[in-house]
Scaffold this motif. Sequence first.
Motif, PDB file in Angstrom:
ATOM      1  N   MET A 174      -7.134   2.338  -9.895  1.00  0.00           N
ATOM      2  CA  MET A 174      -7.735   3.670  -9.913  1.00  0.00           C
ATOM      3  C   MET A 174      -7.454   4.317 -11.260  1.00  0.00           C
ATOM      4  SD  MET A 174      -5.499   6.130  -7.462  1.00  0.00           S
ATOM      5  CE  MET A 174      -3.788   6.500  -7.725  1.00  0.00           C
ATOM      6  N   SER A 175      -8.225   5.347 -11.566  1.00  0.00           N
ATOM      7  CA  SER A 175      -8.084   6.065 -12.836  1.00  0.00           C
ATOM      8  C   SER A 175      -8.052   7.565 -12.565  1.00  0.00           C
ATOM      9  CB  SER A 175      -9.235   5.720 -13.780  1.00  0.00           C
ATOM     10  OG  SER A 175      -9.223   4.354 -14.093  1.00  0.00           O
ATOM     11  N   PRO A 176      -6.920   8.076 -12.066  1.00  0.00           N
ATOM     12  CA  PRO A 176      -6.844   9.508 -11.791  1.00  0.00           C
ATOM     13  C   PRO A 176      -6.831  10.320 -13.087  1.00  0.00           C
ATOM     14  CG  PRO A 176      -4.712   8.492 -11.432  1.00  0.00           C
ATOM     15  CD  PRO A 176      -5.688   7.386 -11.720  1.00  0.00           C
ATOM     16  N   SER A 177      -7.398  11.523 -13.027  1.00  0.00           N
ATOM     17  CA  SER A 177      -7.464  12.417 -14.183  1.00  0.00           C
ATOM     18  C   SER A 177      -6.941  13.789 -13.807  1.00  0.00           C
ATOM     19  CB  SER A 177      -8.903  12.557 -14.681  1.00  0.00           C
ATOM     20  OG  SER A 177      -9.395  11.328 -15.133  1.00  0.00           O
TER      21      SER A 177
ATOM     22  N   SER B  78       3.783  10.596 -15.280  1.00  0.00           N
ATOM     23  CA  SER B  78       4.433   9.857 -14.192  1.00  0.00           C
ATOM     24  C   SER B  78       3.417   9.628 -13.095  1.00  0.00           C
ATOM     25  CB  SER B  78       5.599  10.659 -13.613  1.00  0.00           C
ATOM     26  OG  SER B  78       6.551  10.918 -14.602  1.00  0.00           O
ATOM     27  N   ILE B  79       3.463   8.427 -12.507  1.00  0.00           N
ATOM     28  CA  ILE B  79       2.600   8.152 -11.369  1.00  0.00           C
ATOM     29  C   ILE B  79       3.329   7.199 -10.440  1.00  0.00           C
ATOM     30  CG2 ILE B  79       1.331   6.270 -12.494  1.00  0.00           C
ATOM     31  CD1 ILE B  79      -1.175   7.542 -10.911  1.00  0.00           C
ATOM     32  N   GLY B  80       3.270   7.495  -9.158  1.00  0.00           N
ATOM     33  CA  GLY B  80       3.934   6.645  -8.183  1.00  0.00           C
ATOM     34  C   GLY B  80       4.272   7.391  -6.917  1.00  0.00           C
ATOM     35  N   GLU B  81       5.112   6.715  -6.123  1.00  0.00           N
ATOM     36  CA  GLU B  81       5.513   7.243  -4.822  1.00  0.00           C
ATOM     37  C   GLU B  81       7.034   7.148  -4.723  1.00  0.00           C
ATOM     38  OE1 GLU B  81       3.486   6.559  -0.658  1.00  0.00           O
ATOM     39  OE2 GLU B  81       4.790   4.869  -1.127  1.00  0.00           O
TER      40      GLU B  81
ATOM     41  N   THR C 177       1.032  18.666 -11.377  1.00  0.00           N
ATOM     42  CA  THR C 177       1.089  17.528 -10.461  1.00  0.00           C
ATOM     43  C   THR C 177      -0.163  17.517  -9.608  1.00  0.00           C
ATOM     44  OG1 THR C 177       3.492  17.599 -10.383  1.00  0.00           O
ATOM     45  CG2 THR C 177       2.407  16.428  -8.600  1.00  0.00           C
ATOM     46  N   MET C 178      -0.680  16.317  -9.337  1.00  0.00           N
ATOM     47  CA  MET C 178      -1.817  16.182  -8.424  1.00  0.00           C
ATOM     48  C   MET C 178      -1.513  15.093  -7.407  1.00  0.00           C
ATOM     49  SD  MET C 178      -4.719  14.120 -10.604  1.00  0.00           S
ATOM     50  CE  MET C 178      -5.640  13.625  -9.182  1.00  0.00           C
ATOM     51  N   GLY C 179      -2.123  15.210  -6.259  1.00  0.00           N
ATOM     52  CA  GLY C 179      -1.926  14.240  -5.192  1.00  0.00           C
ATOM     53  C   GLY C 179      -1.537  14.967  -3.928  1.00  0.00           C
ATOM     54  N   PRO C 180      -1.201  14.254  -2.881  1.00  0.00           N
ATOM     55  CA  PRO C 180      -1.015  12.803  -2.828  1.00  0.00           C
ATOM     56  C   PRO C 180      -2.346  12.049  -2.758  1.00  0.00           C
ATOM     57  CG  PRO C 180      -0.580  13.739  -0.679  1.00  0.00           C
ATOM     58  CD  PRO C 180      -0.871  14.891  -1.605  1.00  0.00           C
ATOM     59  N   MET C 181      -2.292  10.798  -3.238  1.00  0.00           N
ATOM     60  CA  MET C 181      -3.440   9.900  -3.222  1.00  0.00           C
ATOM     61  C   MET C 181      -3.016   8.595  -2.554  1.00  0.00           C
ATOM     62  SD  MET C 181      -4.475  10.383  -7.229  1.00  0.00           S
ATOM     63  CE  MET C 181      -2.782  10.522  -7.807  1.00  0.00           C
TER      64      MET C 181
ATOM     65  N   SER D 282       0.836  -1.198   0.000  1.00  0.00           N
ATOM     66  CA  SER D 282       0.000   0.000   0.000  1.00  0.00           C
ATOM     67  C   SER D 282       0.869   1.246   0.000  1.00  0.00           C
ATOM     68  CB  SER D 282      -0.909   0.020   1.228  1.00  0.00           C
ATOM     69  OG  SER D 282      -1.864  -1.004   1.134  1.00  0.00           O
ATOM     70  N   MET D 283       0.398   2.271  -0.699  1.00  0.00           N
ATOM     71  CA  MET D 283       1.108   3.547  -0.778  1.00  0.00           C
ATOM     72  C   MET D 283       0.120   4.652  -0.423  1.00  0.00           C
ATOM     73  SD  MET D 283       3.334   3.015  -4.257  1.00  0.00           S
ATOM     74  CE  MET D 283       2.119   2.068  -5.179  1.00  0.00           C
ATOM     75  N   ASP D 284       0.565   5.632   0.355  1.00  0.00           N
ATOM     76  CA  ASP D 284      -0.358   6.698   0.748  1.00  0.00           C
ATOM     77  C   ASP D 284       0.061   8.074   0.255  1.00  0.00           C
ATOM     78  OD1 ASP D 284       1.802   7.001   2.394  1.00  0.00           O
ATOM     79  OD2 ASP D 284       0.678   7.052   4.265  1.00  0.00           O
ATOM     80  N   ARG D 285       1.137   8.153  -0.529  1.00  0.00           N
ATOM     81  CA  ARG D 285       1.592   9.441  -1.054  1.00  0.00           C
ATOM     82  C   ARG D 285       1.863   9.354  -2.556  1.00  0.00           C
ATOM     83  NH1 ARG D 285       1.868  13.359   1.940  1.00  0.00           N
ATOM     84  NH2 ARG D 285       3.419  14.463   0.720  1.00  0.00           N
ATOM     85  N   VAL D 286       0.915   8.778  -3.297  1.00  0.00           N
ATOM     86  CA  VAL D 286       1.047   8.627  -4.746  1.00  0.00           C
ATOM     87  C   VAL D 286       0.799   9.976  -5.421  1.00  0.00           C
ATOM     88  CG1 VAL D 286       0.104   7.495  -6.800  1.00  0.00           C
ATOM     89  CG2 VAL D 286       0.364   6.204  -4.672  1.00  0.00           C
ATOM     90  N   LEU D 287       1.708  10.355  -6.316  1.00  0.00           N
ATOM     91  CA  LEU D 287       1.571  11.583  -7.091  1.00  0.00           C
ATOM     92  C   LEU D 287       1.429  11.234  -8.563  1.00  0.00           C
ATOM     93  CD1 LEU D 287       4.401  13.769  -5.499  1.00  0.00           C
ATOM     94  CD2 LEU D 287       1.945  13.816  -4.974  1.00  0.00           C
ATOM     95  N   MET D 288       0.629  12.022  -9.277  1.00  0.00           N
ATOM     96  CA  MET D 288       0.514  11.908 -10.732  1.00  0.00           C
ATOM     97  C   MET D 288       0.964  13.238 -11.312  1.00  0.00           C
ATOM     98  SD  MET D 288      -2.867  11.288 -13.050  1.00  0.00           S
ATOM     99  CE  MET D 288      -2.893  11.672 -14.777  1.00  0.00           C
ATOM    100  N   SER D 289       1.841  13.170 -12.303  1.00  0.00           N
ATOM    101  CA  SER D 289       2.269  14.411 -12.950  1.00  0.00           C
ATOM    102  C   SER D 289       2.269  14.236 -14.458  1.00  0.00           C
ATOM    103  CB  SER D 289       3.649  14.844 -12.456  1.00  0.00           C
ATOM    104  OG  SER D 289       4.626  13.905 -12.825  1.00  0.00           O
ATOM    105  N   GLY D 290       2.012  15.330 -15.131  1.00  0.00           N
ATOM    106  CA  GLY D 290       2.052  15.385 -16.584  1.00  0.00           C
ATOM    107  C   GLY D 290       2.879  16.581 -16.994  1.00  0.00           C
TER     108      GLY D 290
END
Length: 130
Positions: free
Chosen positions: A89-92, A111-114, A77-81, A59-67
Amino acid sequence: TTQSSIVVGSDDFAVPISLTPASGLADMDIRIQGVIMPATVRPGGVIPLTTNVVNKGKSMDRVLMSGSIPELGISQTMGPMALSTGTKMSPSMGLVVPEWSEPGFYYVRLSIGEGKNARHVYREIEVVSQ
């Protein structure tokens, strides 16, 4: 080791090739299963980005998505998730293209991850004239 051959001019050469998997990739926990985005955008427009992601590891609690589009100097960048083990999941998010952008093809980096446990993919988009 694998054997391959190449032709240079009229000569045929046998070339031994050794293939080694990139270290660490098999241990990555997060997987990008798809990216949804348009093929074109106009200057000043927004590129809607959606990724389909699954967590195959801890489990990860600080996932970031960036474009980003480095050639245009833009990023978002959005998050953390939070992403629990086995969860999909399908973040947008939206990436705003500058009004001054020249028509042409650009690479969008997603990019997506922790931390070091992140995945990166590139997709091409065309900026079309107004």
